[in-house]
Design an enzyme around this catalytic site. Structure first.
Site, PDB file in Angstrom:
ATOM      1  N   GLU A 160       0.854  -1.177   0.000  1.00 44.89           N
ATOM      2  CA  GLU A 160       0.000   0.000   0.000  1.00 44.89           C
ATOM      3  C   GLU A 160       0.901   1.241   0.000  1.00 44.89           C
ATOM      4  OE1 GLU A 160      -3.373  -0.417   2.442  1.00 44.89           O
ATOM      5  OE2 GLU A 160      -4.165   1.551   1.942  1.00 44.89           O
TER       6      GLU A 160
ATOM      7  N   GLU B 274      -1.935   0.471  13.555  1.00 46.14           N
ATOM      8  CA  GLU B 274      -3.085   0.919  12.766  1.00 46.14           C
ATOM      9  C   GLU B 274      -4.391   0.732  13.541  1.00 46.14           C
ATOM     10  OE1 GLU B 274      -3.624  -1.302   9.146  1.00 46.14           O
ATOM     11  OE2 GLU B 274      -4.827   0.308   8.266  1.00 46.14           O
TER      12      GLU B 274
HETATM   13  C1  BGC Z   1      -5.153   2.906   4.927  1.00 51.56           C
HETATM   14  C2  BGC Z   1      -5.547   4.060   5.781  1.00 51.56           C
HETATM   15  C3  BGC Z   1      -6.533   4.888   5.081  1.00 51.56           C
HETATM   16  C4  BGC Z   1      -7.725   4.026   4.845  1.00 51.56           C
HETATM   17  C5  BGC Z   1      -8.838   4.761   4.215  1.00 51.56           C
HETATM   18  C6  BGC Z   1      -6.355   2.093   4.601  1.00 51.56           C
HETATM   19  O1  BGC Z   1      -6.056   1.051   3.763  1.00 51.56           O
HETATM   20  O2  BGC Z   1      -4.128   2.169   5.485  1.00 51.56           O
HETATM   21  O3  BGC Z   1      -4.852   4.422   6.826  1.00 51.56           O
HETATM   22  O4  BGC Z   1      -6.805   6.127   5.590  1.00 51.56           O
HETATM   23  O5  BGC Z   1      -7.401   2.867   4.132  1.00 51.56           O
HETATM   24  O6  BGC Z   1      -9.957   4.080   4.283  1.00 51.56           O
END
Ligand code: BGC
Length: 862
Positions: free
Chosen positions: A466, A743
């Site tokens: 990502e 996270e």
């Molecule tokens: C990310 C985030 C992001 C989010 C949005 C994720 O996959 O890691 O931190 O803001 O998607 O929905």
């Protein structure tokens, strides 16, 4: 009284002012002076090749971002600047040390270089980087040489066998079709009269490399890597010589047989090409190059520093596994790569795998999703070999190493492996510490998550497939970031990309730079919190630095976002439909697989955010002197706030979503009247108590909840939340060995297994936005005026925290606070330092004290 001393000037927000893009760079300096000294005047002296020019004595107390006072610099032109100041006594200070500033290539016409690509480098399946080279003669002694270089992909240049610069992954990631950064290097010392050679490694990076989740895609920006380099040499006799990429260059392959940001690198040392970047190399086997399109008008100088190695860490421990591999623990979840020093036979293969955590005694690689994060080194077998991959990075605390030669691999790995930490080489500005070691570790974790995720762009996470510049994550974290590090240059660049990527209707993509990914995120739809980065982040940088230009530059972008969101509101002003609202993303009550399923109505979040952004936009308009806009956005803000109250405030003063996040937003964004705010504060404190002090907020509520409690006088509840250790809470992760911010509140479950959600990073800064509250409210230091010209010191002794200190290197110099509860809790001692050029206010329970530059101490009864 001693005479003041003046620091070497700095330019704009550059850490290094070589090859900058501003022809009239603003100048700042800092003054160190005795207590009570006040600047009355300054003088700037600008020395260029042709003249020495001075402003003369300028009657002013200013020292930050002073306008360039003389004629604009041209491309390649440099100047040496020094400053001096006067206080009240009429004697000037000594001159500051001189500082050099040099402009890059400002005009597209300056570029003679063509973007060149290796012949046959079309739609490659393999990701092997290429080598490009060329030899040239220099007719006499060199007096000065500059290399201007950029790439489609990522480059590392060598001249006469020596590496140019110490940055990595340059030119980084920008919205390539609109803006491609180039780097400038002083390469004078690398050149010689006679035969010379220049060569470059060229890898996929973000341009051609695989990006995105669910497999992602390669060749996002184009199918071919390309190099654009212009070496400009000035000889001692004044002759100019330019060596630029063109079709005379040759291309070959080297020892790197695969390279990917996500997947890692494969290096076969048997394939090293000796002497390829030196003269007299036999290039007869090498192929030619072809030119590819690149509009020189899109080439821009960097606004901030590059990515560099900023630290090396030795393993904390290593042990062997039943499978015969060696596991290494670096004791810190970090971002970077390993460097190995090893001796063995030709063809022996060492594999390095990386992960953030262990599960069941093995690397937990599931959170990496589709990122292989594996580097491979095949030995040449010619003695001691040292290697580090060049064009990749990993997020890891642990590594698994297999194939290490020798009889005692654990001992040899401990001696031969080092983790190198990489991120944008920002200057550290802010520090925090208090009497609670767990809170200190939490703060340390925030710093590490910022380091790991400020890697050229502000990313959500550094380890999985990502690593995107998610706007919402940065929006909530920006105040913390700007306190900890000087990130104004880096984020100014990113905000330019944000504006460049904004859709014609004003919509801000979820992440910047934007690449299409899975249908859920393509095309981007308006989402509050995320889109609000367009308004709130420029403001946060302005508050941190006092720089109005960032507001001016982003103004149209901010306005377009607010106009779009306002156009989606209902008659009563509530934003109640449309877009794709991520809302209080990752509310701990949402199931692992459905992070959007928060308890707080996403349109409550959207309406609150719009009211807040419209209010900020009116303030931005006021700073920029746009009175009509200022009035308009006050009206928009009032209307949306009205909608918020009508829709989401019940008759008894509770919120329609009776959640921590709803009250936090209403209070922090000042959406209620005085009585309503008090009721909301009381209810928020009650919800915290009822939850057993456990956090119940996601990305939208977490950055605000402690602040909302402090503002409404429920400081005890704020501390209770901060100091809670059961899941979900900030200290739960600390108790479970976290060395970065996770996270999810429960990225690691209490039983030591990894959260089953497909999205489980151990290095995401968003929930670490609480650090801003630690700085502003716990230690108690914040700008009372943009750029810290006036500083608020507002210590908040409470509960088990008996002392705290914080410092911030403001544009005027270091400001600090240190407080301690003394006499068995009967008194509070506060010690603050205000830098010259600024002033401060110490705000204590029941009293307020104005303080001038210098050190002030006060003791009060509690
Ligand atoms: C990310 C985030 C992001 C989010 C949005 C994720 O996959 O890691 O931190 O803001 O998607 O929905």
């Amino acid at each position: 009284m001693g005479t003041p001393s003046v620091s070497a000037p700095t330019f704009e927000h550059h850490r290094e002012a070589l090859g900058i893009g501003e022809a009239e760079p603003r100048i700042s300096f800092e003054v160190s002076a005795d207590q009570g000294w006040t600047q009355r005047a300054y003088e700037l002296e600008i020395r260029t090749a042709d003249e020495t020019w001075s402003t003369g004595r300028v009657e002013s107390g200013d020292s930050v971002l002073l306008p360039w006072p003389t004629s604009a610099l041209g491309s390649r032109e440099s100047a040496t600047v020094r400053a001096r100041v006067w206080g009240a006594d009429g004697t000037p200070s000594a001159w500051s040390p001189p500082a050099d500033v040099e402009v890059g290539l400002l005009d597209p016409e300056d570029w003679l270089a063509l973007a060149i690509s290796a012949v046959g480098d079309v739609a490659r399946e393999a990701t092997a980087p290429t080598l490009l080279r060329r030899e040239f003669q220099i007719a006499g002694p060199v007096s000065r040489a500059r290399l201007y270089v950029t790439a489609h992909g990522v480059h590392e240049v060598e001249i006469n066998g020596a590496r140019v610069g110490d940055d990595t992954l340059s030119p980084g990631w920008t919205s390539y079709s609109s803006r491609l950064r180039y780097q400038t290097y002083d390469v004078t010392a690398l050149l010689q009269e006679g035969a010379n050679a220049i060569g470059s490694w060229l890898a996929d990076g973000w341009y051609c490399g695989r990006l995105g989740f669910h497999g992602g895609e390669s060749n996002r920006y184009g199918e071919r890597t390309a190099l654009l380099a212009q070496l400009e040499v000035v000889l001692a006799d004044g002759t100019r010589q330019v060596i630029a990429t063109d079709t005379s260059w040759r291309s070959g392959t080297g020892p790197i047989t695969a390279s990917s940001l996500y997947d890692g690198e494969v290096y076969d040392a048997r394939g090293e090409v000796t002497g390829w970047s030196r003269p007299a190399f036999d290039e007869s086997e090498w192929a030619g190059v072809e030119t590819v399109e690149r509009d020189p008008a899109t080439l821009v100088a960097p606004d901030g520093p590059p990515v560099r190695c900023t630290e090396e860490r030795r393993p904390l421990s290593a042990w062997s596994t039943p499978a015969g591999t060696v596991l290494v623990d670096f004791g810190q979840n970090l971002v970077g790569r390993l460097r190995i020093t090893v001796e063995g036979d030709s063809g022996e293969t060492i594999t390095l795998r990386h992960a953030e955590v262990l599960e069941h005694g093995e690397l937990a690689t599931r959170p990496l999703r589709g990122a292989a994060a594996t580097d491979t080194y095949i030995l040449a077998g010619d003695g001691v070999e040292t290697w580090e991959p060049r064009f990749t990075f990993h997020g890891f605390r642990y590594a698994e190493i297999s194939g290490w030669p020798g009889t005692d691999p654990v001992r040899e790995v401990l001696a031969g492996v080092v983790a190198r930490v990489y991120h944008t080489d920002l200057r550290r500005l802010g520090e925090f510490e208090c009497s609670d070691p767990l809170v200190n570790r939490l703060h340390e974790n925030v710093v590490w998550s910022m380091r790991g995720n400020f890697l050229d762009i502000p990313t959500d996470c550094p380890q999985r497939d990502e690593r995107l510049g998610w706007t919402g994550d940065l929006q909530v974290f920006a105040p913390t970031a700007a306190f900890l590090y000087d990130c104004t240059g880096m984020l100014s660049s990113w905000l330019k990309d944000l504006a460049a990527e904004q859709l014609p209707d004003g919509n801000v993509p979820w992440y910047v730079p934007y690449i299409p990914t899975i249908p859920m995120w393509t095309p981007p739809e308006p989402s509050a919190v995320w889109g609000d980065a367009a308004v709130l982040t420029p403001w946060d940088l302005y508050v941190a630095t006092g720089d109005q230009q960032v507001l001016a530059r982003q103004y149209d972008s901010a306005k377009a976002w607010v106009e779009l969101a306002a156009s989606m509101t209902a008659d009563d002003g509530a934003w109640d439909h449309g877009g794709y609202q991520l809302g209080d993303w990752l509310d701990p009550n949402a199931p692992p697989e459905d992070p959007i399923a928060a308890l707080t109505d996403p349109y409550l979040v959207a309406t609150a955010y719009l009211a807040h952004s419209a209010r900020r936009l009116s303030e931005i308009a006021a700073v920029l002197g746009r009175e009509e806009d200022q009035r308009r956005y006050v009206e928009v803000a009032d209307r949306v706030r009205g909608g918020f109250r009508t829709r989401y405030l019940t008759d008894d003063g509770l919120m329609a979503s009776d959640t921590q996040t709803a009250y936090a937003l209403a209070i922090a964004f000042e959406l209620l009247d005085e009585q309503g705010t008090a009721t909301a504060g009381a209810r928020l404190a009650e919800l915290v108590r009822k939850a057993g002090n456990k956090i119940a907020t996601g990305f939208a509520g977490t950055p605000l909840v402690t602040e909302a409690l402090s503002r409404t006088g429920h400081i005890q509840a704020a501390y209770d939340l901060l100091l809670e250790r059961e899941c979900p809470s900030w200290l739960y992760a600390v108790d479970h060995g976290a060395t970065t911010i996770w996270e999810r509140w429960d990225s690691m479950l209490p039983d030591g297994t990894v959260n089953p959600g497909a999205m489980t990073s151990f290095n995401h800064y968003a929930l670490g936005a609480v650090a801003s509250w630690l700085h502003r409210r716990v230690a108690g230091i914040s700008p009372a005026e943009p750029g810290y010209r006036v500083i608020d010191f507002c210590p908040n002794p409470h509960g088990p925290i008996t002392s705290a200190r914080a410092s911030h290197h403001t544009p005027y110099g270091t400001a600090s606070i240190r407080w301690e509860v003394i006499h068995d809790g009967a008194a509070l001692h506060v010690d603050v330092v205000v830098p010259a050029g600024a002033s401060g206010r110490i705000v204590l329970p029941g009293s307020e004290l104005e303080v001038a530059a210098g050190r002030s101490q006060v003791t009060v009864d509690l």
